[in-house]
Scaffold this active site. Structure first.
Site, PDB file in Angstrom:
ATOM      1  N   ASN A  82      77.387 -59.295  33.808  1.00 25.85           N
ATOM      2  CA  ASN A  82      76.301 -59.484  34.774  1.00 25.85           C
ATOM      3  C   ASN A  82      76.672 -60.364  36.047  1.00 25.85           C
ATOM      4  OD1 ASN A  82      73.280 -59.307  35.767  1.00 25.85           O
ATOM      5  ND2 ASN A  82      73.794 -61.849  35.100  1.00 25.85           N
ATOM      6  N   TYR A 146      80.986 -56.349  48.821  1.00 29.30           N
ATOM      7  CA  TYR A 146      80.304 -56.118  47.677  1.00 29.30           C
ATOM      8  C   TYR A 146      79.993 -54.537  47.256  1.00 29.30           C
ATOM      9  CZ  TYR A 146      75.827 -56.621  44.832  1.00 29.30           C
ATOM     10  OH  TYR A 146      74.890 -56.853  43.707  1.00 29.30           O
ATOM     11  N   LYS A 150      81.174 -52.892  43.703  1.00 32.46           N
ATOM     12  CA  LYS A 150      80.243 -52.200  42.717  1.00 32.46           C
ATOM     13  C   LYS A 150      80.518 -50.694  42.407  1.00 32.46           C
ATOM     14  CE  LYS A 150      77.427 -55.834  41.545  1.00 32.46           C
ATOM     15  NZ  LYS A 150      77.414 -56.458  40.020  1.00 32.46           N
ATOM     16  N   THR A 180      63.957 -61.154  42.141  1.00 29.39           N
ATOM     17  CA  THR A 180      64.723 -62.684  41.702  1.00 29.39           C
ATOM     18  C   THR A 180      64.527 -63.834  43.071  1.00 29.39           C
ATOM     19  OG1 THR A 180      66.817 -62.103  42.652  1.00 29.39           O
ATOM     20  CG2 THR A 180      66.206 -61.328  40.327  1.00 29.39           C
TER      21      THR A 180
END
Length: 246
Positions: A82, A146, A150, A180
């Site tokens: 994660n 990023y 991913k 979040t």
């Protein structure tokens, strides 16, 4: 405790990571958490401060941490990769060190932890869940490192599921916007912007961390054991939206 299934969660102190720990703890798992930060972790039975980037780049640190894991984690049923870093930069300003750190934490780390814990996961008939991102297919400016990491993590998930056939299941979850503190910080805690983001989604809201953790729990259990090598989008329908001129 011996009959409990053990889950290892990286990035356990983040918004999604802490909810993963809570959900699995509530479902009678033994929860082992790793994070680069240290903080009280009520939902972890064991916690270790752990630097994924250093684990991938420093052989001495890798050996030290693996000696600890060897002794402290004799059994493992589920590995949830994660942890992630999100270092924003355009193509013309992206630094090699930021690119390398992104790939180490978001891609190479998951592979190396999977390698290390493979025999334990195989023995327990367990599985690996990689937390990817909607950025594997849909991205924005300055997300070059990023999004690439991913996208590669989803590819790694599929390749590992084939390579480990009959031994360990491997799946990925790709969340879109999840509510979040990290997401809210990205909008400078501007509630109006968060509301606009809600309205962009066909669901008319962004996701909740517990929706990601419940999906992970389902994927981990044998009832859905035929799901293997899958990447499950949890995105409120946003990947179906084509914006038009007003």
């Amino acid at each position: 405790m011996a009959n409990m299934k053990t889950v290892l969660i990286t990035g356990v102190l983040g918004g999604i990571g802490s909810q993963l720990a809570k959900t699995f703890k509530e479902n009678k798992y033994k929860v082992i958490g790793l994070d680069i930060r240290t903080a009280p972790t009520p939902n972890c039975d064991q916690f270790y401060r752990f630097d994924l980037h250093q684990y991938c780049s420093d052989p001495v640190y890798k050996k030290e941490m693996e000696a600890i894991f060897e002794q402290e984690i004799p059994e493992l049923f589920l590995l949830i990769n994660n942890a992630a870093v999100q270092l924003l930069a355009s193509v013309d300003e992206l630094r090699l060190e930021d690119w390398n750190q992104t790939l180490n934490v978001n891609l190479t780390g998951p592979l190396m932890l999977s390698q290390f814990f493979l025999s334990r996961l195989e023995k327990s008939l367990g599985s690996i869940i990689n937390i990817a991102s909607i950025h594997h297919q849909l991205t924005k400016k300055r997300f070059v490192a990023y999004a690439s990491s991913k996208s590669a993590l989803v590819g790694l998930t599929k390749a590992m599921s084939v390579d480990l056939q009959g031994r360990v299941r491997v799946n990925a979850i790709s969340p879109a916007a999840i509510d979040t503190q990290m997401l809210r910080d990205g909008f400078n805690n501007d509630e109006a912007k968060v509301q606009l983001l809600n309205e962009l989604h066909p669901s008319q809201r962004i996701g909740k961390p517990q929706e990601v953790s419940q999906l992970a729990l389902l994927l981990a259990e044998d009832k859905l054991g035929f799901i293997n090598g899958a990447n499950l989008n949890i995105d409120g329908g946003i990947s179906n939206v084509l914006k038009d001129l007003e």
